[in-house]
Design a protein around this motif. Structure first.
Motif, short mmCIF file in Angstrom:
data_model
loop_
_atom_site.label_atom_id
_atom_site.label_comp_id
_atom_site.label_asym_id
_atom_site.label_seq_id
_atom_site.Cartn_x
_atom_site.Cartn_y
_atom_site.Cartn_z
N LEU A 329 14.91 0.09 19.22
CA LEU A 329 13.68 0.37 19.95
C LEU A 329 13.93 0.69 21.42
CD1 LEU A 329 11.41 -2.34 18.30
CD2 LEU A 329 11.35 0.13 17.91
N VAL A 330 14.91 0.06 22.04
CA VAL A 330 15.14 0.37 23.46
C VAL A 330 15.63 1.80 23.62
CG1 VAL A 330 15.60 -2.03 24.10
CG2 VAL A 330 17.53 -0.53 23.48
N ARG A 331 16.18 2.37 22.56
CA ARG A 331 16.64 3.76 22.63
C ARG A 331 15.50 4.74 22.85
NH1 ARG A 331 20.52 2.88 17.40
NH2 ARG A 331 22.32 2.00 18.51
N ILE A 332 14.28 4.34 22.50
CA ILE A 332 13.13 5.21 22.76
C ILE A 332 12.19 4.59 23.79
CG2 ILE A 332 13.27 6.34 20.51
CD1 ILE A 332 10.86 4.64 19.63
N GLY A 333 12.72 3.69 24.60
CA GLY A 333 11.97 3.18 25.73
C GLY A 333 11.01 2.04 25.43
N ILE A 334 11.13 1.40 24.26
CA ILE A 334 10.31 0.22 23.98
C ILE A 334 11.11 -0.99 24.44
CG2 ILE A 334 9.20 -1.16 22.19
CD1 ILE A 334 8.79 1.42 20.61
N ASP A 335 10.75 -1.50 25.61
CA ASP A 335 11.50 -2.56 26.28
C ASP A 335 10.78 -3.89 26.32
OD1 ASP A 335 13.59 -0.81 26.95
OD2 ASP A 335 12.59 -0.17 28.78
N ARG A 336 9.47 -3.89 26.09
CA ARG A 336 8.68 -5.10 26.27
C ARG A 336 8.50 -5.79 24.92
NH1 ARG A 336 3.66 -3.58 27.32
NH2 ARG A 336 3.05 -5.62 28.12
N PHE A 337 9.13 -6.94 24.79
CA PHE A 337 9.03 -7.72 23.56
C PHE A 337 8.37 -9.05 23.89
CE2 PHE A 337 12.55 -4.81 23.10
CZ PHE A 337 12.31 -4.24 21.87
N ALA A 338 7.25 -9.31 23.24
CA ALA A 338 6.50 -10.53 23.50
C ALA A 338 7.13 -11.73 22.82
CB ALA A 338 5.05 -10.37 23.04
N GLY A 339 8.11 -11.51 21.94
CA GLY A 339 8.77 -12.61 21.28
C GLY A 339 9.18 -12.23 19.88
N ALA A 340 9.81 -13.19 19.20
CA ALA A 340 10.27 -12.96 17.84
C ALA A 340 10.26 -14.27 17.06
CB ALA A 340 11.68 -12.37 17.85
N ALA A 341 10.09 -14.14 15.76
CA ALA A 341 10.13 -15.28 14.85
C ALA A 341 11.04 -14.94 13.69
CB ALA A 341 8.73 -15.61 14.34
N THR A 342 11.85 -15.88 13.27
CA THR A 342 12.78 -15.64 12.17
C THR A 342 12.75 -16.79 11.18
OG1 THR A 342 14.62 -16.66 13.41
CG2 THR A 342 14.34 -14.28 13.63
N GLY A 343 13.26 -16.50 9.99
CA GLY A 343 13.32 -17.52 8.95
C GLY A 343 12.52 -17.10 7.74
N PRO A 344 12.51 -17.91 6.69
CA PRO A 344 11.72 -17.61 5.49
C PRO A 344 10.25 -17.40 5.85
CG PRO A 344 13.20 -19.45 5.10
CD PRO A 344 13.26 -19.17 6.56
#
Length: 465
Positions: A329-344
């Motif tokens: 995503l940063v390759r097309i200028g999407i730099d703002r990430f509000a967060g992430a969640a991982t797991g089942p």
């Protein structure tokens, strides 16, 4: 001996290159995540002295400025391009030398007004500079040429004529045995038509296969323009970003988001994107989340449909999947990430429960129509216009994926089947359409199997959709 290494970015259909004589290196058209270039240079034990852009890119944010600043390399950008940063201007016919390599600029307008190709020379040759290769950017591609409608509709015809002459200039001025190294043409929408699929080519080979060299000028112009289809809307953001000078890339991990906050964001209608495999998403996902499987087409179709000012939260199987998506995503200028969640996914629902819908194929669609009747099913074709023009399932409604965010109200409640060319875009479309009252079915199948399943196929002009 001069060695040319390829740094492929399959998600965007592009390639960058590092050429080295064993001591120093030049880098052509680097992507924004320059750690790949820095790692390669370190592995080879070479110093990057020059970074060269063939053009101001329309399909990705460049890493050229950042790479030049980090390495102290000269940053070669066409002198005719008006940019907002310091660079080493270069113009047609000018040559720079580093170590035993020479890089000569050749004006090849067409893909953009100020496009350059770069001939790579071995300066130790008795001739004073044997041309080994040419970096052609978006000019001469493998079996095709770069598209000419990305600057503006008003310039397309003139740029297409210019592209014709640019490719012919390369063949006239360079030796037939010179290797061709394009930036685009490996699935990129910057190609005017699909590239040949070859993994390499030479100037001589292109002379016998490239349409700019096998057709007369007007036929080439007419054919290229007639074949131009839609291109991703995020392209409009790339050239301004590259002209201004992109900020250095930041690949630090997004902040973790707990299930309760994830639910709050979903209920608020924020962009929460699930990166898991598409059939896993169909089998169970958080209500209101969108399914964009992290696969080769991910970044193109995400950028084409994303609201760039939106808050973005990612869901992944694990932190590595999130990191891989962030890199894309940063390759097309999407730099703002509000967060992430991982797991089942079951561990992230915060008591709200999961939604699901079945996965079928074209044989399943044919059986459902035979059982319930064609009118009982609403079928969405999420492919692009040029695909639809070659045939679609009779009675289906054509809504290209990139148009679906603005056309969701055209899809009624009840049973809705969604297909595309492979199941990938259909899976994104299904996640956009998923809501109570709709009985969705994802067709996870390859388009050529539709006719084999006995479904009637008609062209777009016949269906009117």
């Amino acid at each position: 001996m001069i060695d040319i290494r390829t740094i492929a970015t399959s998600g965007l259909g592009d390639r960058s290159y590092l050429a080295t004589d064993g001591e120093v290196a030049v880098v052509i058209d680097p992507q924004r995540d320059i750690d790949r270039v820095l790692d390669l240079a370190a592995d080879l034990g070479v110093a990057v002295t020059h970074v060269a852009e063939t053009h101001i890119h329309n399909d990705y944010v460049t890493g050229g400025l950042d790479l030049a600043q980090r390495t102290g390399a000269a940053y070669l950008v066409n002198a005719a391009d008006e940019v907002g940063f310091d660079r080493t201007p270069i113009a047609d016919g000018e040559q720079v030398t580093t170590g035993t390599m020479g890089l000569r600029a050749i004006a090849t307008p067409g893909h953009t007004h100020h496009h350059l190709s770069y001939a790579l020379l071995d300066t130790t040759a008795d001739t004073g500079g044997e041309v080994l290769a040419v970096f052609t950017g978006g000019s001469m591609l493998y079996g095709t040429t770069g598209r000419t409608d990305l600057v503006s509709p008003e310039d397309t015809v003139a740029l297409t004529h210019a592209q014709f002459h640019s490719v012919r200039r390369l063949v006239a001025e360079l030796p037939a045995e010179a290797a061709v190294y394009p930036t685009h043409g490996f699935g990129s929408f910057c190609a005017s038509t699909p590239a040949s699929g070859a993994d390499g080519s030479t100037v001589g080979q292109e002379a016998t296969t490239n349409p700019a060299l096998t057709q007369d000028e007007q036929d080439y112009v007419d054919t290229l323009i007639a074949g131009l289809g839609a291109f991703p809307t995020y392209y409009a953001r790339m050239s301004p970003a590259n002209t201004a000078g992109p900020a250095p890339v930041d690949l630090s991990a997004p902040e973790p988001v707990d299930p309760a906050e994830l639910r709050r964001r979903l209920e608020a209608g924020q962009w929460v994107v699930d990166l898991r495999e598409r059939t896993a998403f169909a089998a169970g996902h958080l209500p209101g989340s969108l399914g964009y499987e992290l696969a080769t087409p991910f970044v193109t179709y995400f950028g084409w449909t994303f609201e760039f000012d939106a808050e973005l939260t990612l869901i992944g199987d694990d932190p590595q999947q999130v990191a891989d998506a962030q890199r894309e995503l940063v390759r097309i200028g999407i730099d703002r990430f509000a967060g992430a969640a991982t797991g089942p996914i079951e561990s992230l629902d915060a008591g709200q429960g999961l939604r699901s819908y079945p996965v079928s194929d074209f044989t399943g669609l044919a059986a459902a129509r035979a059982e319930r009747g064609q009118d009982a099913l609403f079928v969405v074709d999420a492919r692009r216009d040029e695909e639809r023009a070659a045939g679609g399932v009779q009675g289906s409604v054509h809504i290209p994926l990139h148009e679906l965010p603005g056309r969701r109200d055209e899809v009624p409640d009840g049973q809705v089947w969604v297909y595309c060319g492979s199941g990938y875009r259909a899976s994104i479309a299904a996640s956009m359409l998923d809501r109570p009252g709709r009985d969705l079915v994802l067709i996870n199948d390859d388009w050529p199997r539709a006719a084999a399943a006995g479904l009637p196929i008609t062209d777009q002009s016949t269906t009117g959709n």
